[in-house]
Scaffold this motif. Structure first.
Motif, PDB file in Angstrom:
ATOM      1  N   ALA A  92       0.824  -1.212   0.000  1.00  0.00           N
ATOM      2  CA  ALA A  92       0.000   0.000   0.000  1.00  0.00           C
ATOM      3  C   ALA A  92       0.859   1.264   0.000  1.00  0.00           C
ATOM      4  O   ALA A  92       0.645   2.144  -0.826  1.00  0.00           O
ATOM      5  N   PRO A  93       1.831   1.374   0.901  1.00  0.00           N
ATOM      6  CA  PRO A  93       2.663   2.585   0.921  1.00  0.00           C
ATOM      7  C   PRO A  93       3.330   2.822  -0.435  1.00  0.00           C
ATOM      8  O   PRO A  93       3.437   3.959  -0.887  1.00  0.00           O
ATOM      9  N   ARG A 110       2.255   1.939  -3.367  1.00  0.00           N
ATOM     10  CA  ARG A 110       1.259   2.429  -4.304  1.00  0.00           C
ATOM     11  C   ARG A 110       0.993   3.905  -4.045  1.00  0.00           C
ATOM     12  O   ARG A 110       0.886   4.709  -4.966  1.00  0.00           O
ATOM     13  N   THR A 111       0.877   4.232  -2.783  1.00  0.00           N
ATOM     14  CA  THR A 111       0.625   5.627  -2.414  1.00  0.00           C
ATOM     15  C   THR A 111       1.707   6.539  -2.961  1.00  0.00           C
ATOM     16  O   THR A 111       1.427   7.573  -3.562  1.00  0.00           O
ATOM     17  N   GLN A 124       1.511   6.987  -6.580  1.00  0.00           N
ATOM     18  CA  GLN A 124       0.402   7.878  -6.921  1.00  0.00           C
ATOM     19  C   GLN A 124       0.789   9.337  -6.694  1.00  0.00           C
ATOM     20  O   GLN A 124       0.500  10.205  -7.509  1.00  0.00           O
ATOM     21  N   LEU A 125       1.461   9.585  -5.603  1.00  0.00           N
ATOM     22  CA  LEU A 125       1.889  10.949  -5.291  1.00  0.00           C
ATOM     23  C   LEU A 125       2.800  11.469  -6.395  1.00  0.00           C
ATOM     24  O   LEU A 125       2.690  12.613  -6.830  1.00  0.00           O
ATOM     25  N   ALA A 179       1.789  14.145   0.916  1.00  0.00           N
ATOM     26  CA  ALA A 179       1.108  13.074   1.637  1.00  0.00           C
ATOM     27  C   ALA A 179       0.384  13.631   2.855  1.00  0.00           C
ATOM     28  O   ALA A 179      -0.787  13.327   3.086  1.00  0.00           O
ATOM     29  N   ARG A 229      -2.696  15.492   1.964  1.00  0.00           N
ATOM     30  CA  ARG A 229      -3.807  14.651   1.535  1.00  0.00           C
ATOM     31  C   ARG A 229      -4.154  13.583   2.557  1.00  0.00           C
ATOM     32  O   ARG A 229      -4.928  12.673   2.289  1.00  0.00           O
ATOM     33  N   LEU A 268      -2.527  11.117   3.609  1.00  0.00           N
ATOM     34  CA  LEU A 268      -2.154   9.751   3.266  1.00  0.00           C
ATOM     35  C   LEU A 268      -1.027   9.370   4.209  1.00  0.00           C
ATOM     36  O   LEU A 268      -0.116  10.162   4.463  1.00  0.00           O
ATOM     37  N   GLU A 269      -1.099   8.183   4.702  1.00  0.00           N
ATOM     38  CA  GLU A 269      -0.120   7.743   5.690  1.00  0.00           C
ATOM     39  C   GLU A 269       1.107   7.122   5.024  1.00  0.00           C
ATOM     40  O   GLU A 269       0.997   6.112   4.337  1.00  0.00           O
ATOM     41  N   VAL A 270       2.231   7.758   5.203  1.00  0.00           N
ATOM     42  CA  VAL A 270       3.500   7.170   4.759  1.00  0.00           C
ATOM     43  C   VAL A 270       4.602   7.679   5.680  1.00  0.00           C
ATOM     44  O   VAL A 270       4.668   8.857   5.982  1.00  0.00           O
TER      45      VAL A 270
END
Lengths: 163, 163
Positions: free
Chosen positions: A37-38, A40-41, A44-45, A63, A66, A68-70
């Motif tokens: 998941a990270p 992919r995130t 995407q960023l 991140a 938005r 988003l957790e990273v």
DNA sequence: GTAGATGCAAAACCTTTGCATTTTG
DNA sequence: CAAAATGCAAAGGTTTTGCATCTAC
């Protein structure tokens, strides 16, 4: 005077747009690395930057904005990964700091970076090879690596904004 | 195929050897900057590297080894100064770290960096300009700055050491 | 004499690393 | 389930900055 032709742009920021996941999976799966998941995130960023250059800190900011957790560490680790996979490349801005740009994977090319919007375009220039060979002959060096970076203003920035 | 000629080396590491002080005084005096002992020391340290690239830390180490007194801050400040004066230039090594090299002041050129000994040679290549213009035409960019760095093995390193 | 330079040490940055916990294949 | 990835926080390394002192012009 020579007539340098054979200049061919090989595409730029679209590289990571729709392909994101497939490219990622292809590149990572091939190296026994996992699609998480990270990751992919982060992809995407990067894709959402529309081709502009960025550094690790930029992604962290995006991140956070938005929600988003990273983790910091994961961003750095993933950038290294993408770098190794050839999905991004390190460039050096005129000012001296360095950044990354998304680009055509695994094909030798160079970048033009717009000093206006920060977007970059990939360039494939066969001419360069010949010139480099000539320089090698003239200097006695065996040149096995090179880097060319161009900075200027893209068509959009020239017509749109002033300056 | 084009025949890239006009490759001309413009001299390299000798730039700072004997000229050290005169260059320094010329460049600095012209900018209302002072010629001081620490600055001379740093220039000497750079000259004594024989053309190899270096970073701030390298100079600090050299200085310590030779028991020359220079503060960390002064080294950084002086490097910025020399950079602005065009007496040194920032380059980016293949590995990713950056370094400085002494070079011909105030003349546009590029570098070949030897991956063996670290020494660099300046290159003036008129051909490049033509190629860049062509790339500009092909992409619609107005290119106003560029950077070309070449890496390879110099004649000395090829004949001397193996690999 | 004065603007500019130095040096020190602290601060600011950026990137990497160790380790327990979570997740992928 | 085992190997790999994550996240946190601490460590590491490099460059910058504030400030009192010193020095070139």
């Amino acid at each position: 005077m020579t007539k340098p032709a054979a200049v061919q742009t090989v595409g730029g920021h679209a590289a990571l747009d729709a392909f994101v996941v497939s490219q990622l999976e292809a590149a990572l799966a091939a190296s026994a690395m996992r699609v998480t998941a990270p990751r992919r995130t982060i992809l995407q960023l990067i894709a959402d930057r529309g081709g502009s250059h960025f550094c690790a800190a930029d992604l962290l900011v995006d991140a956070k904005r938005r929600r988003l957790e990273v983790g910091r560490a994961t961003v750095f680790r993933t950038l290294d990964l993408l770098l190794a996979a050839g999905l991004i490349e390190r460039i050096d801005l005129p000012g001296g700091d360095h950044a990354y740009v998304a680009c055509q994977p695994r094909r030798h090319h160079h970048h033009i970076v717009c000093t206006g919007c920060g977007r970059s375009t990939d360039i494939a220039d066969a001419e360069l090879r010949a010139m480099i060979d000539a320089i090698g002959r003239a200097t006695g060096y065996v040149i096995d690596r090179h880097r060319l970076e161009l900075y200027g203003r893209c068509p959009r920035c020239r017509t749109g904004a002033s300056a």
